[in-house]
Design a protein around this motif. Structure first.
Motif: not given
Length: 138
Positions: A35-37, A76-80, A82-84
């Motif tokens: 989950r990303f917020f 996992l988040a970088a390709p989407l 999401v860097t924070a």
């Protein structure tokens, strides 16, 4: 009087590893998805908790989680895009109440006119204009 030096703490140039994190997930057709917020300013962020107790206190007892290292979560988040990464956020906004949204939509359904009704209003309006013109012309 002696002069007092004021120095600012520099921003850390490297990210400190947080160790294994409890990462909130949701189940999907292909398995678990992280989950990303959103941050208060609206940016996307990955979230991890240093303990299961902190995750439960913030997101509730029904929240599923997996254990990931901080570099793995970033990867996992970088390709989407999401860097924070937010570790141990103090609170989260409550989940949206879908039932209340459905009730509001039904209450406001009069605002959205059905296409047949709109067509009937157009025909009725046109008939009224023609009737007025007939009275004026005689």
């Amino acid at each position: 009087m002696s002069p007092v030096e004021y120095s600012e703490d520099p921003e850390p140039s490297e990210r400190f590893p947080a160790g294994l994190l409890h990462v909130p997930v949701r189940s999907g057709p292909a398995g678990c998805t992280a989950r990303f917020f959103r941050t208060p300013l609206g940016g996307r962020t990955a979230v991890g908790f240093t303990s299961a107790a902190k995750l439960t206190a913030t997101l509730g007892t029904d929240q599923a989680c997996i254990r990931l290292s901080e570099p793995a979560l970033r990867a996992l988040a970088a390709p989407l895009g999401v860097t924070a990464l937010t570790v141990d956020p103090p609170f989260s906004a409550p989940a949206a109440d879908r039932t209340a949204a459905t009730i509001r939509e039904h209450e406001n359904s009069w605002r959205r006119l059905h296409p047949r009704r709109v067509g009937a209003l157009r025909v009725t309006g046109a008939a009224a204009v023609v009737a007025c013109l007939n009275l004026l012309i005689g």
